[in-house]
Design an enzyme around this catalytic site. Structure first.
Site, PDB file in Angstrom:
ATOM      1  N   LYS A  10      54.004 -21.851  -8.649  1.00  0.00           N
ATOM      2  CA  LYS A  10      53.564 -21.865  -7.999  1.00  0.00           C
ATOM      3  C   LYS A  10      51.821 -22.326  -8.924  1.00  0.00           C
ATOM      4  O   LYS A  10      51.733 -21.677  -9.725  1.00  0.00           O
ATOM      5  CB  LYS A  10      53.613 -21.114  -6.930  1.00  0.00           C
ATOM      6  CG  LYS A  10      53.177 -19.432  -8.044  1.00  0.00           C
ATOM      7  CD  LYS A  10      51.777 -19.071  -8.308  1.00  0.00           C
ATOM      8  CE  LYS A  10      52.069 -17.838  -9.163  1.00  0.00           C
ATOM      9  NZ  LYS A  10      50.819 -17.516  -9.629  1.00  0.00           N
ATOM     10  N   ASP A 138      55.430 -11.852  -5.675  1.00  0.00           N
ATOM     11  CA  ASP A 138      55.086 -13.516  -5.475  1.00  0.00           C
ATOM     12  C   ASP A 138      56.452 -13.538  -5.399  1.00  0.00           C
ATOM     13  O   ASP A 138      56.900 -15.064  -5.126  1.00  0.00           O
ATOM     14  CB  ASP A 138      55.286 -13.876  -7.192  1.00  0.00           C
ATOM     15  CG  ASP A 138      53.559 -13.424  -7.039  1.00  0.00           C
ATOM     16  OD1 ASP A 138      52.794 -13.431  -6.637  1.00  0.00           O
ATOM     17  OD2 ASP A 138      53.235 -14.262  -8.977  1.00  0.00           O
TER      18      ASP A 138
HETATM   19  P1  ATP Z   1      53.300 -14.402 -12.045  1.00  0.00           P
HETATM   20  O1  ATP Z   1      52.188 -15.934 -12.319  1.00  0.00           O
HETATM   21  O2  ATP Z   1      54.405 -14.270 -11.285  1.00  0.00           O
HETATM   22  O3  ATP Z   1      52.127 -13.506 -12.496  1.00  0.00           O
HETATM   23  P2  ATP Z   1      54.345 -14.959 -14.804  1.00  0.00           P
HETATM   24  O4  ATP Z   1      53.959 -17.020 -14.381  1.00  0.00           O
HETATM   25  O5  ATP Z   1      52.710 -14.776 -15.227  1.00  0.00           O
HETATM   26  O6  ATP Z   1      53.978 -14.831 -13.454  1.00  0.00           O
HETATM   27  P3  ATP Z   1      56.445 -14.904 -15.815  1.00  0.00           P
HETATM   28  O7  ATP Z   1      56.947 -16.147 -16.249  1.00  0.00           O
HETATM   29  O8  ATP Z   1      57.254 -14.545 -13.896  1.00  0.00           O
HETATM   30  O9  ATP Z   1      54.941 -15.182 -15.606  1.00  0.00           O
HETATM   31  O10 ATP Z   1      56.651 -14.045 -17.179  1.00  0.00           O
HETATM   32  C1  ATP Z   1      56.107 -12.747 -16.910  1.00  0.00           C
HETATM   33  C2  ATP Z   1      57.192 -11.213 -17.915  1.00  0.00           C
HETATM   34  O11 ATP Z   1      58.780 -11.323 -16.847  1.00  0.00           O
HETATM   35  C3  ATP Z   1      58.107 -12.523 -18.926  1.00  0.00           C
HETATM   36  O12 ATP Z   1      56.803 -12.053 -20.113  1.00  0.00           O
HETATM   37  C4  ATP Z   1      58.906 -11.551 -19.284  1.00  0.00           C
HETATM   38  O13 ATP Z   1      59.237 -10.648 -20.237  1.00  0.00           O
HETATM   39  C5  ATP Z   1      59.682 -11.061 -17.755  1.00  0.00           C
HETATM   40  N1  ATP Z   1      60.599 -11.911 -17.088  1.00  0.00           N
HETATM   41  C6  ATP Z   1      61.284 -11.203 -16.512  1.00  0.00           C
HETATM   42  N2  ATP Z   1      62.165 -11.828 -15.905  1.00  0.00           N
HETATM   43  C7  ATP Z   1      62.035 -13.588 -16.222  1.00  0.00           C
HETATM   44  C8  ATP Z   1      62.016 -13.989 -15.890  1.00  0.00           C
HETATM   45  N3  ATP Z   1      63.329 -15.062 -15.023  1.00  0.00           N
HETATM   46  N4  ATP Z   1      61.683 -15.774 -16.890  1.00  0.00           N
HETATM   47  C9  ATP Z   1      60.832 -15.388 -17.126  1.00  0.00           C
HETATM   48  N5  ATP Z   1      59.918 -14.198 -17.511  1.00  0.00           N
HETATM   49  C10 ATP Z   1      61.068 -12.866 -16.778  1.00  0.00           C
END
Ligand code: ATP
Length: 298
Positions: A10, A138
């Protein structure tokens, strides 16, 4: 037998953030758009689960223990239906990790849908969405896809009509940014100021409904952007490079450090991507479009 679910990333076309609440969360007005970068989660029966494996360029940054949102989703569904989460979840990861594109949330929603299909629980859509909301703010949007307004801490969704396709370039950055750290920086930067109540922008909702990229470009806003830039000042160079290359607008995606560039057409997006790629201000670029559907069984 296994079940594979494809789930999109997203971008927040509006992320309005209110003051920190007593529970530490922030009220948000969060307009999500699902875009065509995908993870795929495959659920296969396996005793002693949930077991998680991951492949893809960022795989080494993904936790494989029970903190993985995919594992937590399987456990939550199993607990609700009084069964053991005997499942192997393989994540084929293309969404950047800790990139502000809700990759973890996407995997949570995908694992939930995959396990639900594998175990044939008969859970209703509202029940699945309730589990999503318990997993994270989210996660419900990753299940629903398309475009939606999230209120509360972002998890109460109203689906939105979109009158066309929007073309985007995403610039991936080296390393991630922790979402809680970005919210803490937001709190630090806004301390002592009067943070207004977050409300969805009527102009932005109209631009989405009309499918008008120029009008959307004029209304894109991310209240977390100053905090992300404060923690990662080099993102300003990426944003400037994309704007100079002809993007209609540039912003940090969610909590960053991925940056998003709205373009006039698919051809314009290809051109912006080429220039950004050559600019040396990002790790890699991706060209895509949205809205796209949410988690889908393949
Ligand atoms: P958001 O946009 O929802 O704030 P994000 O895209 O910045 O999230 P994610 O890729 O969801 O960040 O990852 C954040 C943290 O969540 C990672 O650093 C990791 O430690 C943890 N995590 C838990 N499950 C997962 C997963 N399936 N894939 C990636 N990271 C995960």
């Amino acid at each position: 037998m296994s079940v594979t679910v494809r789930v999109p990333a997203k971008v927040n076309v509006q992320l309005a953030v209110g003051a920190a609440r007593p529970d530490g969360f922030h009220d948000l007005a969060n307009v999500f758009l699902a875009v065509g970068l995908y993870d795929e989660v495959t659920a296969t029966p396996s005793p002693g689960g949930p077991r998680v494996t991951c492949s893809g360029p960022d795989a080494d940054q993904v936790p494989l223990d029970r903190t993985n949102l995919a594992a937590r989703a399987a456990e939550a569904l199993a607990a609700r239906y009084g069964r053991t989460p005997d499942v192997h979840l393989h994540i084929a990861k293309d969404i950047p990790v800790a990139g502000g594109m809700a990759g973890g949330s996407a995997d949570g929603a995908a694992a939930l849908l995959a396990c639900d299909a594998l175990w044939q629980t008969g859970a209703s859509r509202p029940e699945l969405l309730e589990i999503c909301a318990e997993l994270g703010s989210d996660v419900p949007f990753s299940m629903v896809g398309g475009a939606a307004l999230g209120t509360g801490r972002g998890e109460m969704l109203t689906e939105l009509e979109v009158g066309g396709t929007f073309h985007w370039v995403f610039a991936l950055a080296d390393g991630g940014l922790s979402t809680p750290a970005v919210f803490r920086e937001f709190d630090r930067l806004t301390e002592g100021t009067d943070v207004p109540e977050p409300v969805a922008s009527p102009e932005l909702l109209t631009a989405l409904a009309k499918g008008d990229a120029h009008a959307l470009a004029a209304t894109l806003v991310n209240d977390l952007q100053p905090a992300a830039l404060s923690l990662r000042p080099s993102l300003a160079d990426t944003l400037a490079a994309g704007t100079a290359a002809g993007a209609l607008a540039a912003l940090v995606s969610g909590s960053g450090p991925t940056t998003a560039f709205l373009c006039e057409s698919a051809a314009a997006a290809e051109k912006v991507a080429e220039t950004l790629s050559a600019s040396g201000t990002c790790r890699s670029v991706r060209v895509t479009a949205g809205p796209v559907p949410g988690a889908t069984v393949l």
